[in-house]
Design a protein around this motif. Structure first.
Motif, PDB file in Angstrom:
ATOM      1  N   GLU A  54       0.830  -1.210   0.000  1.00 13.06           N
ATOM      2  CA  GLU A  54       0.000   0.000   0.000  1.00 13.06           C
ATOM      3  C   GLU A  54       0.864   1.259   0.000  1.00 13.06           C
ATOM      4  O   GLU A  54       0.590   2.211  -0.728  1.00 13.06           O
ATOM      5  CB  GLU A  54      -0.919  -0.010   1.215  1.00 13.06           C
ATOM      6  N   ASN A  57       2.450   1.760  -3.399  1.00 15.78           N
ATOM      7  CA  ASN A  57       1.455   2.292  -4.321  1.00 15.78           C
ATOM      8  C   ASN A  57       1.286   3.805  -4.153  1.00 15.78           C
ATOM      9  O   ASN A  57       1.175   4.540  -5.135  1.00 15.78           O
ATOM     10  CB  ASN A  57       0.124   1.579  -4.119  1.00 15.78           C
ATOM     11  N   CYS A  58       1.292   4.266  -2.931  1.00 13.79           N
ATOM     12  CA  CYS A  58       1.081   5.692  -2.648  1.00 13.79           C
ATOM     13  C   CYS A  58       2.296   6.561  -2.954  1.00 13.79           C
ATOM     14  O   CYS A  58       2.145   7.698  -3.389  1.00 13.79           O
ATOM     15  CB  CYS A  58       0.716   5.893  -1.182  1.00 13.79           C
ATOM     16  N   LYS A  61       6.037   5.875  -7.429  1.00 11.24           N
ATOM     17  CA  LYS A  61       5.354   5.834  -8.728  1.00 11.24           C
ATOM     18  C   LYS A  61       6.120   5.079  -9.806  1.00 11.24           C
ATOM     19  O   LYS A  61       5.530   4.654 -10.789  1.00 11.24           O
ATOM     20  CB  LYS A  61       5.050   7.257  -9.209  1.00 11.24           C
ATOM     21  N   THR A  83      -3.949  -5.413  -6.192  1.00 14.09           N
ATOM     22  CA  THR A  83      -4.577  -4.121  -5.913  1.00 14.09           C
ATOM     23  C   THR A  83      -3.579  -2.970  -5.885  1.00 14.09           C
ATOM     24  O   THR A  83      -3.809  -1.935  -6.505  1.00 14.09           O
ATOM     25  CB  THR A  83      -5.317  -4.177  -4.558  1.00 14.09           C
ATOM     26  N   PHE A  84      -2.476  -3.153  -5.156  1.00 13.35           N
ATOM     27  CA  PHE A  84      -1.557  -2.043  -4.915  1.00 13.35           C
ATOM     28  C   PHE A  84      -0.371  -1.971  -5.877  1.00 13.35           C
ATOM     29  O   PHE A  84       0.308  -0.947  -5.954  1.00 13.35           O
ATOM     30  CB  PHE A  84      -1.043  -2.078  -3.482  1.00 13.35           C
ATOM     31  N   LEU A  85      -0.092  -3.057  -6.590  1.00 15.93           N
ATOM     32  CA  LEU A  85       1.031  -3.068  -7.527  1.00 15.93           C
ATOM     33  C   LEU A  85       0.554  -3.491  -8.920  1.00 15.93           C
ATOM     34  O   LEU A  85       1.101  -4.412  -9.523  1.00 15.93           O
ATOM     35  CB  LEU A  85       2.131  -4.025  -7.027  1.00 15.93           C
TER      36      LEU A  85
END
Length: 96
Positions: A54, A57-58, A61, A83-85
């Motif tokens: 997570e 992801n945030c 970039k 979901t996050f990658l």
């Protein structure tokens, strides 16, 4: 580990295996937010990596490479990778 953060804010690759991985894993999610240029991460045999993904992801970039050999990959972890990658190009999970 905090030394690395202050000395290498433009860190692109981080490899933590063995005892280092276990020792510093609790603070890795917090530290990832400071490594905006992180592209590659190698972790050892860990579980509960969802928070790490997570944070990547945030804050990271340009992240494209993850190695978690021997990691405990359960349904929640696999779902977190998707979901996050979503744009990951290289995923290495030998013996996971």
């Amino acid at each position: 580990m905090p030394f690395i953060v202050s000395r290498c804010p433009a860190l692109k690759a981080l490899i933590l295996s063995g005892n280092l991985c276990y020792r510093y894993f609790p603070v890795i999610p917090e530290l990832i937010s400071k490594w905006k240029n992180l592209e590659q991460l190698r972790l050892g045999r860990l579980s509960n990596m969802e928070r790490v993904f997570e944070e990547i992801n945030c804050h990271c970039k340009n992240f494209y490479w993850l190695c978690a050999s021997g990691a405990d990959i359960e349904r929640d972890t696999a779902s977190a990778i998707v979901t996050f990658l979503p744009n990951i190009k290289y995923l290495y999970m030998r013996k996971a």
